[in-house]
Write a protein that holds these residues in place. Structure first.
Motif, PDB file in Angstrom:
ATOM      1  N   VAL A   1       0.881  -1.116  -0.013  1.00  0.00           N
ATOM      2  CA  VAL A   1       0.022  -0.044  -0.049  1.00  0.00           C
ATOM      3  C   VAL A   1       1.004   1.273  -0.149  1.00  0.00           C
ATOM      4  CG1 VAL A   1      -1.872   1.047   1.253  1.00  0.00           C
ATOM      5  CG2 VAL A   1      -1.637  -1.338   1.396  1.00  0.00           C
ATOM      6  N   CYS A   2       0.701   2.201  -1.011  1.00  0.00           N
ATOM      7  CA  CYS A   2       1.555   3.582  -0.906  1.00  0.00           C
ATOM      8  C   CYS A   2       1.191   4.167   0.445  1.00  0.00           C
ATOM      9  CB  CYS A   2       1.166   4.091  -2.147  1.00  0.00           C
ATOM     10  SG  CYS A   2       1.868   5.760  -2.019  1.00  0.00           S
ATOM     11  N   PRO A   3       2.480   4.200   1.162  1.00  0.00           N
ATOM     12  CA  PRO A   3       2.304   5.045   2.375  1.00  0.00           C
ATOM     13  C   PRO A   3       2.046   6.455   2.212  1.00  0.00           C
ATOM     14  CG  PRO A   3       4.384   3.973   2.086  1.00  0.00           C
ATOM     15  CD  PRO A   3       3.688   3.954   0.755  1.00  0.00           C
ATOM     16  N   ASN A   4       2.104   7.071   0.918  1.00  0.00           N
ATOM     17  CA  ASN A   4       1.912   8.364   0.897  1.00  0.00           C
ATOM     18  C   ASN A   4       0.507   8.647   0.431  1.00  0.00           C
ATOM     19  OD1 ASN A   4       4.781   9.318   0.888  1.00  0.00           O
ATOM     20  ND2 ASN A   4       4.993   7.883  -0.911  1.00  0.00           N
ATOM     21  N   CYS A   5      -0.143   8.053  -0.326  1.00  0.00           N
ATOM     22  CA  CYS A   5      -1.521   8.200  -0.705  1.00  0.00           C
ATOM     23  C   CYS A   5      -2.491   7.066  -0.542  1.00  0.00           C
ATOM     24  CB  CYS A   5      -1.742   8.682  -2.228  1.00  0.00           C
ATOM     25  SG  CYS A   5      -1.444   7.140  -3.417  1.00  0.00           S
ATOM     26  N   GLY A   6      -2.155   5.778   0.279  1.00  0.00           N
ATOM     27  CA  GLY A   6      -2.919   4.784   0.200  1.00  0.00           C
ATOM     28  C   GLY A   6      -3.214   3.780  -0.792  1.00  0.00           C
TER      29      GLY A   6
ATOM     30  N   ARG B   1       6.930   1.708  -7.056  1.00  0.00           N
ATOM     31  CA  ARG B   1       6.639   2.881  -7.398  1.00  0.00           C
ATOM     32  C   ARG B   1       4.961   3.224  -7.544  1.00  0.00           C
ATOM     33  NH1 ARG B   1      10.115   5.217 -11.658  1.00  0.00           N
ATOM     34  NH2 ARG B   1      11.239   5.387  -9.615  1.00  0.00           N
ATOM     35  N   CYS B   2       4.330   4.010  -6.881  1.00  0.00           N
ATOM     36  CA  CYS B   2       2.940   4.192  -6.674  1.00  0.00           C
ATOM     37  C   CYS B   2       2.429   4.321  -8.361  1.00  0.00           C
ATOM     38  CB  CYS B   2       2.486   5.455  -5.824  1.00  0.00           C
ATOM     39  SG  CYS B   2       0.986   5.525  -5.681  1.00  0.00           S
ATOM     40  N   ALA B   3       1.428   4.132  -8.566  1.00  0.00           N
ATOM     41  CA  ALA B   3       0.778   4.044  -9.975  1.00  0.00           C
ATOM     42  C   ALA B   3      -0.431   4.956  -9.927  1.00  0.00           C
ATOM     43  CB  ALA B   3       0.238   2.535 -10.336  1.00  0.00           C
TER      44      ALA B   3
ATOM     45  N   GLU C   1      -1.355  11.306  -9.440  1.00  0.00           N
ATOM     46  CA  GLU C   1      -1.105  12.492  -8.742  1.00  0.00           C
ATOM     47  C   GLU C   1       0.264  12.091  -7.690  1.00  0.00           C
ATOM     48  OE1 GLU C   1      -3.947  11.102  -8.843  1.00  0.00           O
ATOM     49  OE2 GLU C   1      -4.783  12.378 -10.065  1.00  0.00           O
ATOM     50  N   CYS C   2       0.331  11.009  -7.592  1.00  0.00           N
ATOM     51  CA  CYS C   2       1.562  10.387  -6.661  1.00  0.00           C
ATOM     52  C   CYS C   2       2.725  10.333  -7.057  1.00  0.00           C
ATOM     53  CB  CYS C   2       0.918   9.338  -5.604  1.00  0.00           C
ATOM     54  SG  CYS C   2       2.000   9.056  -4.137  1.00  0.00           S
ATOM     55  N   ARG C   3       2.749   8.879  -7.610  1.00  0.00           N
ATOM     56  CA  ARG C   3       4.021   8.453  -8.426  1.00  0.00           C
ATOM     57  C   ARG C   3       5.302   8.420  -7.294  1.00  0.00           C
ATOM     58  NH1 ARG C   3       3.035   6.257 -13.886  1.00  0.00           N
ATOM     59  NH2 ARG C   3       0.960   7.236 -14.137  1.00  0.00           N
TER      60      ARG C   3
HETATM   61 ZN   LIG Z   1       0.717   7.078  -3.908  1.00  0.00          ZN
END
Ligand SMILES: [Zn+2]
Length: 312
Positions: free
Chosen positions: A30-35, A49-51, A54-56
């Protein structure tokens, strides 16, 4: 204990990473930056790498957890989590250093962070008790405080008891224990006064609970806010009357005191709340295996980062 350290995640970094990933992310990274659950693998093992457009952002299992910015290897982290989860009495930084054969600074770093992860242990905190359910509350005194509280009755000299350091010079612990699920919450408070106790009880206990305490004056006022407030009179050597008792919470205190005597003689007052949290966590998870407890602690370390200064 030696046997359980044969598992690969104590020796192999890839296996350790896999262990931490499945503990922190049972349903996949789970992306810790955006969930977001959507991610790509990168060339570097364990880096995703977050897909999300807006995050990436790139992340690993250590990102935004108590393991962030650490020089310790994941096998060292895994060993620390397991040792603390398995130990009945808690663990000191020195013991950890011996076990890992690492520098004291590394052990000290791991020690405080694993304890912090256990503070919540991934468990959320709904109110304790409920309709008709007994919640025991009691206070205990442990170790001396550095600056003893002045007593107004003694002309601003500290409290004493028979010439010795009295309760005014001791560190105060308040514990609340839900007897139905045997869940405990402990707090280190500056003074045991009715106001402090009332606040803790109010914030943590369901109003329809039955409050069980000893005869102490501390609980009289706040006791009126609950469905019932029943007391045992320790002064009259009464420890249980029907199902009214504080024996369970006192049992918890004796586990804590035994553990602290063996291990934590030099526990600084400012760290007492962390030791309490560690004992609470172990007590509240006593019916699961050491491995499950370690994994629960890993989840508790999410979103936490400590900014301790090194000891030297
Ligand atoms: Zn993310």
């Amino acid at each position: 204990m030696a046997n359980q350290f044969k598992a690969p995640h104590f020796h192999d970094e890839d296996a350790a990473r896999a262990w931490f990933e499945s503990a922190r992310w049972p349903d996949g990274p789970v992306c810790p930056n955006c969930g977001s659950l959507k991610h790509y693998a990168t060339k570097k093992a364990g880096r995703y790498r977050c897909a999300e457009k807006e995050c990436r952002k790139d992340f690993t299992v250590q990102t935004k957890s108590i393991m962030e910015r650490s020089h310790a290897s994941l096998t060292q982290w895994a060993a620390a989590f397991h040792l603390y989860a398995a130990s009945k009495k808690g663990f000191t930084a020195t013991q950890l250093q011996r076990h890992l054969g690492c520098q004291y600074n590394t052990a000290w770093f791991l020690h405080h962070r694993v304890m912090e992860a256990m503070r919540r242990g991934g468990l959320d905190l709904p109110p304790m008790g409920g309709p008709g359910r007994p919640v025991e509350v009691d206070e205990a005194y442990h170790g001396n405080v550095k600056n003893r509280r002045p007593s107004p009755q003694r002309g601003s000299r500290p409290f004493t008891k028979g010439g010795k350091v009295g309760v005014g010079g001791k560190r105060v612990i308040i514990s609340l224990l839900d007897r139905e699920n045997k869940n405990v919450r402990s707090f280190h408070v500056p003074t045991a006064d009715a106001e402090t106790v009332a606040r803790l009880v109010r914030e943590n206990v369901h109003k329809e609970s039955r409050l069980h305490t000893d005869e102490s004056k501390l609980y009289i006022s706040v006791g009126k806010e609950f469905a019932a407030h029943e007391t045992v009179v320790h002064a009259a050597k009464e420890y249980a009357r029907g199902d009214v008792t504080t024996n369970t919470v006192e049992g918890y205190f004796s586990i804590f005191k035994r553990g602290m005597r063996g291990n934590y003689q030099h526990c600084a007052e400012k760290n007492l709340h962390r030791y309490l949290a560690e004992f609470d966590f172990r007590y509240n998870t006593r019916n699961i295996t050491d491995g499950e407890r370690a994994a629960l602690a890993v989840r508790g370390g999410e979103g936490k980062r400590l900014t301790y200064r090194q000891p030297h």
